[in-house]
Design an enzyme around this catalytic site. Structure first.
Site, short mmCIF file in Angstrom:
data_model
loop_
_atom_site.label_atom_id
_atom_site.label_comp_id
_atom_site.label_asym_id
_atom_site.label_seq_id
_atom_site.Cartn_x
_atom_site.Cartn_y
_atom_site.Cartn_z
N ASN A 128 0.84 -1.20 0.00
CA ASN A 128 0.00 0.00 0.00
C ASN A 128 0.87 1.25 0.00
OD1 ASN A 128 0.54 -0.93 2.68
ND2 ASN A 128 -1.02 0.42 3.50
N CYS B 147 -4.21 0.72 -2.41
CA CYS B 147 -4.03 -0.53 -1.66
C CYS B 147 -3.00 -1.44 -2.33
CB CYS B 147 -5.34 -1.30 -1.60
SG CYS B 147 -6.63 -0.54 -0.63
N GLU C 48 -3.18 -4.56 -3.06
CA GLU C 48 -3.72 -5.48 -4.08
C GLU C 48 -3.81 -4.79 -5.44
OE1 GLU C 48 -4.87 -4.73 -1.10
OE2 GLU C 48 -6.11 -6.33 -0.25
N1 THU Z 1 -5.20 -1.46 2.66
C1 THU Z 1 -4.65 -2.28 1.72
O1 THU Z 1 -3.59 -1.99 1.17
N2 THU Z 1 -5.31 -3.41 1.41
C2 THU Z 1 -6.43 -3.88 2.04
O2 THU Z 1 -6.90 -4.95 1.72
C3 THU Z 1 -7.03 -3.07 3.11
C4 THU Z 1 -6.47 -1.71 3.30
C5 THU Z 1 -4.46 -0.26 3.06
C6 THU Z 1 -5.03 1.06 2.64
C7 THU Z 1 -4.46 1.99 3.68
O3 THU Z 1 -3.15 2.38 3.31
C8 THU Z 1 -4.34 1.13 4.93
O4 THU Z 1 -4.38 -0.22 4.47
C9 THU Z 1 -5.43 1.36 5.95
O5 THU Z 1 -6.69 1.27 5.37
#
Ligand code: THU
Length: 130
Positions: free
Chosen positions: A42, A53, A55
């Site tokens: 992320n 994110c 993913e």
């Molecule tokens: N986040 C992800 O990268 N993937 C997920 O599946 C859930 C949330 C990140 C976004 C943000 O930087 C942090 O986690 C908190 O939401």
């Protein structure tokens, strides 16, 4: 590559997360159908809303490198309970990856395996636009 190797790749990717605002680091490792592993973490932004994110970083990197078919994705966060992909990531993974196997893990152990279709019932996708 075994599921645990894919989780290992996601754990290593997580270390590169840029998450100074939430301090919630996530790593992802996407396996293309030719066996290539594409990772993501992320990347947060001071505006918050432009945060990306792990993913979607992995999927966009893969698409940008020419990959079009995928088998599995491993997602790692430092939580005892499973950290499943957010709704936006489910949509992107579904549109570009189809019915992927989604492997969830913490820093210590695997926390769940799901088909994306089970996490994403009644999806909106390109079939509906035809
Ligand atoms: N986040 C992800 O990268 N993937 C997920 O599946 C859930 C949330 C990140 C976004 C943000 O930087 C942090 O986690 C908190 O939401």
């Amino acid at each position: 590559m075994s599921g645990s190797d894919l989780i290992g790749a996601a754990r290593r990717a997580r270390r590169l997360a840029h998450a100074p605002f939430s301090r919630f680091k996530v790593g992802a490792a996407l396996e293309a159908s030719d066996g290539t592993i594409i990772t993501g973490c992320n990347i947060e932004n001071a505006t918050y809303g432009l945060t990306m994110c792990a993913e979607r970083v992995a999927m966009f990197k893969a698409l940008s490198d020419g990959h079009r078919h995928f088998r599995r994705i491993a997602i790692v966060a430092d939580t005892a309970a499973p950290t499943p992909p957010c709704g936006a990531c489910r949509q992107i993974l579904w549109e570009f990856g189809g019915d992927l196997e989604v492997i969830l893990a913490s820093l210590r152990r695997e926390t769940g395996r799901h088909r994306l279709s089970a996490l994403m019932p009644l999806p909106f996708d390109a079939r509906i636009l035809r």
